[in-house]
Design a protein around this motif. Structure first.
Motif, PDB file in Angstrom:
ATOM      1  N   LEU A 417       0.854  -1.190   0.000  1.00  0.00           N
ATOM      2  CA  LEU A 417       0.000   0.000   0.000  1.00  0.00           C
ATOM      3  C   LEU A 417       0.895   1.247   0.000  1.00  0.00           C
ATOM      4  N   PRO A 418       1.273   1.762  -1.161  1.00  0.00           N
ATOM      5  CA  PRO A 418       2.127   2.958  -1.217  1.00  0.00           C
ATOM      6  C   PRO A 418       1.355   4.201  -1.677  1.00  0.00           C
ATOM      7  N   PHE A 419       1.848   5.363  -1.302  1.00  0.00           N
ATOM      8  CA  PHE A 419       1.387   6.613  -1.911  1.00  0.00           C
ATOM      9  C   PHE A 419       2.443   7.691  -1.682  1.00  0.00           C
ATOM     10  N   THR A 420       2.446   8.689  -2.541  1.00  0.00           N
ATOM     11  CA  THR A 420       3.379   9.820  -2.445  1.00  0.00           C
ATOM     12  C   THR A 420       2.605  11.124  -2.591  1.00  0.00           C
ATOM     13  N   ASN A 421       2.986  12.086  -1.800  1.00  0.00           N
ATOM     14  CA  ASN A 421       2.311  13.388  -1.858  1.00  0.00           C
ATOM     15  C   ASN A 421       3.343  14.504  -1.887  1.00  0.00           C
ATOM     16  N   ASN A 422       3.149  15.471  -2.767  1.00  0.00           N
ATOM     17  CA  ASN A 422       3.949  16.696  -2.796  1.00  0.00           C
ATOM     18  C   ASN A 422       3.042  17.850  -2.390  1.00  0.00           C
ATOM     19  N   GLU A 423       3.409  18.502  -1.302  1.00  0.00           N
ATOM     20  CA  GLU A 423       2.596  19.590  -0.762  1.00  0.00           C
ATOM     21  C   GLU A 423       3.373  20.899  -0.925  1.00  0.00           C
ATOM     22  N   LEU A 424       2.871  21.807  -1.727  1.00  0.00           N
ATOM     23  CA  LEU A 424       3.500  23.114  -1.942  1.00  0.00           C
ATOM     24  C   LEU A 424       2.634  24.180  -1.286  1.00  0.00           C
ATOM     25  N   SER A 425       3.254  25.001  -0.430  1.00  0.00           N
ATOM     26  CA  SER A 425       2.482  25.977   0.353  1.00  0.00           C
ATOM     27  C   SER A 425       3.141  27.346   0.298  1.00  0.00           C
ATOM     28  N   GLY A 426       2.334  28.363   0.461  1.00  0.00           N
ATOM     29  CA  GLY A 426       2.817  29.729   0.577  1.00  0.00           C
ATOM     30  C   GLY A 426       2.007  30.468   1.627  1.00  0.00           C
ATOM     31  N   TYR A 488      -5.836   6.001   6.295  1.00  0.00           N
ATOM     32  CA  TYR A 488      -6.983   6.136   5.393  1.00  0.00           C
ATOM     33  C   TYR A 488      -6.515   6.409   3.966  1.00  0.00           C
ATOM     34  N   LEU A 489      -5.509   7.265   3.819  1.00  0.00           N
ATOM     35  CA  LEU A 489      -5.029   7.604   2.477  1.00  0.00           C
ATOM     36  C   LEU A 489      -4.448   6.391   1.754  1.00  0.00           C
ATOM     37  N   LYS A 490      -3.891   5.443   2.478  1.00  0.00           N
ATOM     38  CA  LYS A 490      -3.305   4.271   1.809  1.00  0.00           C
ATOM     39  C   LYS A 490      -4.389   3.423   1.129  1.00  0.00           C
ATOM     40  N   PHE A 491      -5.631   3.537   1.604  1.00  0.00           N
ATOM     41  CA  PHE A 491      -6.741   2.845   0.946  1.00  0.00           C
ATOM     42  C   PHE A 491      -7.516   3.765   0.002  1.00  0.00           C
ATOM     43  N   ALA A 492      -7.626   5.043   0.387  1.00  0.00           N
ATOM     44  CA  ALA A 492      -8.514   5.949  -0.352  1.00  0.00           C
ATOM     45  C   ALA A 492      -7.832   7.292  -0.600  1.00  0.00           C
ATOM     46  N   PRO A 493      -6.920   7.370  -1.600  1.00  0.00           N
ATOM     47  CA  PRO A 493      -6.224   8.634  -1.865  1.00  0.00           C
ATOM     48  C   PRO A 493      -7.117   9.703  -2.472  1.00  0.00           C
ATOM     49  N   GLN A 494      -8.354   9.354  -2.768  1.00  0.00           N
ATOM     50  CA  GLN A 494      -9.264  10.353  -3.341  1.00  0.00           C
ATOM     51  C   GLN A 494      -9.896  11.248  -2.271  1.00  0.00           C
ATOM     52  N   LEU A 495      -9.610  10.993  -1.007  1.00  0.00           N
ATOM     53  CA  LEU A 495     -10.209  11.787   0.068  1.00  0.00           C
ATOM     54  C   LEU A 495      -9.754  13.246  -0.003  1.00  0.00           C
ATOM     55  N   LYS A 496     -10.585  14.141   0.517  1.00  0.00           N
ATOM     56  CA  LYS A 496     -10.262  15.566   0.569  1.00  0.00           C
ATOM     57  C   LYS A 496      -9.643  15.903   1.939  1.00  0.00           C
ATOM     58  N   ASN A 538     -11.877  -1.200   0.776  1.00  0.00           N
ATOM     59  CA  ASN A 538     -12.555  -0.678  -0.418  1.00  0.00           C
ATOM     60  C   ASN A 538     -12.525   0.853  -0.396  1.00  0.00           C
ATOM     61  N   PRO A 539     -11.874   1.495  -1.373  1.00  0.00           N
ATOM     62  CA  PRO A 539     -11.804   2.968  -1.366  1.00  0.00           C
ATOM     63  C   PRO A 539     -13.177   3.629  -1.360  1.00  0.00           C
ATOM     64  N   LEU A 540     -14.168   2.968  -1.953  1.00  0.00           N
ATOM     65  CA  LEU A 540     -15.498   3.570  -2.024  1.00  0.00           C
ATOM     66  C   LEU A 540     -16.209   3.576  -0.677  1.00  0.00           C
ATOM     67  N   ASP A 541     -15.676   2.871   0.301  1.00  0.00           N
ATOM     68  CA  ASP A 541     -16.284   2.874   1.635  1.00  0.00           C
ATOM     69  C   ASP A 541     -15.865   4.095   2.456  1.00  0.00           C
ATOM     70  N   TYR A 542     -14.956   4.912   1.909  1.00  0.00           N
ATOM     71  CA  TYR A 542     -14.492   6.104   2.620  1.00  0.00           C
ATOM     72  C   TYR A 542     -15.085   7.359   1.986  1.00  0.00           C
ATOM     73  N   ASN A 543     -15.410   8.338   2.818  1.00  0.00           N
ATOM     74  CA  ASN A 543     -15.902   9.626   2.331  1.00  0.00           C
ATOM     75  C   ASN A 543     -15.525  10.730   3.309  1.00  0.00           C
TER      76      ASN A 543
END
Length: 710
Positions: A417-426, A488-496, A538-543
């Protein structure tokens, strides 16, 4: 175990004891007017006093050699002078304090934040306080637990603030993010902070509505400020019942280098203190830390901080949910590197820059299964401050965070279960003082996440008005976003991102020796993560349909004046919080929330016994939990939480060496604190869901340490 090390180091620093030198004199201003109530003391010790009604002071100290004498009075610049305490048994000096350019009668924006610093006027906790508060056990986060707004969640160890979960408090070091500030933990066991409080000159603890400079924290932030260039060379070696520790510091004209390391194990301590945990392998840790400081030019300062930690432990965990005893073996390692460079650019500009790296590895063997989790974080940050005029300061900057996560699971198959995020802030923020009594700060922050594929722009506002010579009222509010937890993100990266709105109002009365503070707040949560069942894949089980709110009142009182040689503080918090998130069936009080929290900390130096004594009492009202044997949701409550902890430090001469004997007793009264219950997944033959209580790993804990200066 780590607490013993921290306290040991502290004692070594403060154990310069026994020659009784008498210091006396008078504290005046530049017009020779006496300053009654000025604080005069030897730094890093309890030795000191306050000046009397005509400015005179007198006290004895058992410190030896070259020491720093400090004098301070509200509205005046701090006074610092090196004294050779071996030069004479009687030292007389007159201290003249100069008025500070940073006048105390100017308003200071402080809603929602506590300073734990030796340098700031709004001092609440000093490094000394953190190291000697019994219930803190030498842990920065443990000491913050004695401040208002922090929940007592004994089975976790992280900082839970004002209805927020532990992950909603973010930790920074010199403004740079620390992705893994806590040690790895076993199930239902508390974790601790990775860093000694002795490494820091101060800590900013904001319980809400914090500056736009900080992001990705839904509830609060902790920013630890590391020490500057060391000025004294020293080395030490400690031999303890839990292991070995050594450190050394070398200084040059414009730089200093400090190295420390330790090897610790609780094998003996676990036998001395009756455990409520079935250890198969007593916890063993090895740590190494490097701190390098280098001046660059007339105004530049480069700081390097690096630490490495590795640990292992094993236990038999009675998993009531599955009805089995699980054999758990935990091995972990962590690396943190922090580089910062700060410099003044001309008369009006300042620059702060940094580069940080954090790597965390956990390997959990669970019977025949295995879970390996790797996290890596890289952050680059730059910020500028411009003093446009005497009333206006503009701050702006940007940072980039690269975070990669990977979990490998061997359990009825192999999963990754991998994911990578780049967060750019100002961010940009302007503080404007309309008058000496009224100041405002307006800012905004923009964040873009490559993983969540979205951008947020949030406003922040603070204002303060001085209501008297020693009092002011402050207001702060703003929006705050934070990405969902990694689990949660490792299963459902579509979350806000999850969202919170803060509003905080503070009234504070502050003198040099007394602080009273009352703060009310409102928090509203949106976009919290919800799911149908725990650990669903299941990613669809998260909201993001979860919501929540929290409102409450925090009260803080500290007094170092009324009782001679005594320092005490009292903090109380009331909170009303509800959440409908995770797999909750309705809005309810979260399991980590107690409606009432109280902490009383009392410290006194006993000259006759040459001993420091500290006592802490902690109370928290019942916490809710869900009992499947009863109808409804969150239908039961735990018993109240109580704890009394004590520490005594006695200075002595051991075979010609300056030494200290330290005794620490936790939960002296033996309260049977229960933090909640675990229930079986299925009912037994009688139709009842069986349960086991979640308790501390020990009923009482006694620790005795002898430290010897070499």
């Amino acid at each position: 175990m780590r607490s013993i090390l921290i306290i040991s180091v502290f004692i070594l620093i403060s154990a310069n004891s026994f020659a009784q030198a008498l210091l006396s004199g008078k504290v005046t201003d530049s017009q020779n007017n006496p300053l009654p109530g000025a604080n005069v003391f030897i730094q890093n010790s309890y030795d000191g006093t306050t000046s009397d009604s005509i400015g005179n002071f007198s006290f004895k100290t058992s410190q030896k050699g070259i020491q720093n004498l400090s004098a301070s009075f509200i509205g005046y610049k701090p006074f610092l002078r090196k004294l050779d305490l071996d030069s004479s048994k009687t030292i007389t000096l007159n201290i003249v304090l100069l008025e500070s350019d940073d006048q105390i009668d100017e308003v200071v924006i402080n809603a929602g934040s506590f300073e734990a610093s030796d340098e700031k006027k709004a001092v609440v906790l000093r490094v000394f306080d953190i190291a000697t508060t019994p219930s803190a056990q030498g842990d920065i986060f443990g000491a913050l637990g004695t401040l208002p707004g922090v929940q007592k969640v004994g089975e976790d160890g992280r900082v839970f603030v004002r209805g927020g979960e532990g992950y909603e408090t973010k930790t920074f070091m010199d403004g740079m993010l620390v992705a893994s500030p806590y040690t790895s933990k076993m199930p239902d066991m508390p974790s601790r902070g990775r860093f000694s409080p002795l490494l820091f000159s101060g800590t900013l603890f904001s319980t809400g509505a914090y500056s736009a400079e900080y992001g990705q924290a839904l509830s609060s932030i902790v920013d630890m400020k590391t020490n500057s260039i060391e000025t004294e060379e020293q080395s030490s070696l400690s031999v303890m019942t839990v292991g070995l520790m050594g450190s050394t510091t070398r200084c040059r004209k414009n730089s200093s280098l400090s190295l420390s390391g330790d090897l610790l194990t609780t094998a003996l301590s676990n036998k001395i203190n009756r455990q409520q945990v079935d250890w198969t392998k007593s916890p063993v840790t090895a740590d190494g830390t490097i701190m390098f400081r280098q001046k660059a030019g007339e105004t530049g300062l480069y700081k390097l901080f690096g630490t490495f930690n590795t640990s292992s432990s094993g236990m038999i965990y009675p998993n009531i949910q599955t009805g089995t005893n699980q054999d758990i073996l935990l091995n972990s390692s962590n690396i943190y590197l922090n580089n910062t460079y700060n410099s003044q650019l001309g008369e009006k500009w300042m620059m702060k820059s940094g580069l940080a790296f954090n790597y965390d590895h956990q390997n959990i063997d669970l019977d025949k299964d295995r879970i390996i989790t790797n996290q890596k974080m890289v952050q680059a940050k730059i910020g500028f401050s411009c003093f446009l005029n005497e009333q206006t300061e503009l701050k702006f900057g940007a940072d980039w965070v690269n975070f990669s996560y990977e979990q490998k699971i061997r359990m009825d198959g192999n999963f990754r279960l991998p994911f990578t995020n780049n967060e750019l802030s100002g961010f940009a923020e302007m503080e404007y003082k309309l008058t000496k009594k009224f100041a405002t700060r307006l800012g905004f922050r923009a964040e873009n996440s490559s993983l969540l594929n979205g951008t947020t722009i949030v406003p922040r506002f603070s204002g303060a008005y001085k209501t008297g010579d020693h009092s002011q009222i402050s207001l702060a509010c703003g929006e705050f976003y934070q990405n969902p937890e990694n689990d949660y993100l490792k299963f459902a990266p579509q979350l806000k991102p999850e969202k919170a709105n803060h509003a905080v109002m503070t009234w504070q009365y502050l003198t040099e020796l007394k602080t009273f503070r009352v703060e009310g707040y409102l928090k509203k949560y949106n976009n919290l993560v919800k799911f149908t069942e725990q650990m669903t894949t299941n990613p669809l089980d998260y909201n993001n349909l979860g919501t929540g709110h929290a409102e409450g009142v925090d009260i803080f009182w500290r007094d170092k004046e009324t009782f001679k040689l005594t320092d005490y503080w009292i903090s109380y918090s009331w909170i009303n919080a509800r959440r409908n998130y995770k797999d909750y069936t309705m809005a309810a009080v979260p399991t980590f929330v107690s409606e009432h929290n109280l902490s009383v900390v009392y410290k006194r130096f006993l000259p006759v016994l040459n001993t420091y004594a500290s006592l802490t009492y902690s109370f928290a009202s019942s916490r809710p939990y869900h009992d499947p044997n009863l109808s409804g949701f969150m239908n039961a409550k735990t018993q109240q939480y109580n704890d009394i902890s004590l520490s005594l430090t006695y200075m002595l001469n051991f075979f010609g060496k300056q030494s200290a004997l330290h005794l620490m007793l936790n939960n002296v009264a033996g309260f049977d604190n229960v933090y909640g219950y675990n229930f079986s997944n299925t009912p037994n033959a009688a139709g009842k869901y069986e349960s086991t209580p979640i308790r501390s790993p020990f009923v009482r804990q006694a620790i005795l340490v002898l430290n010897i200066m070499l």
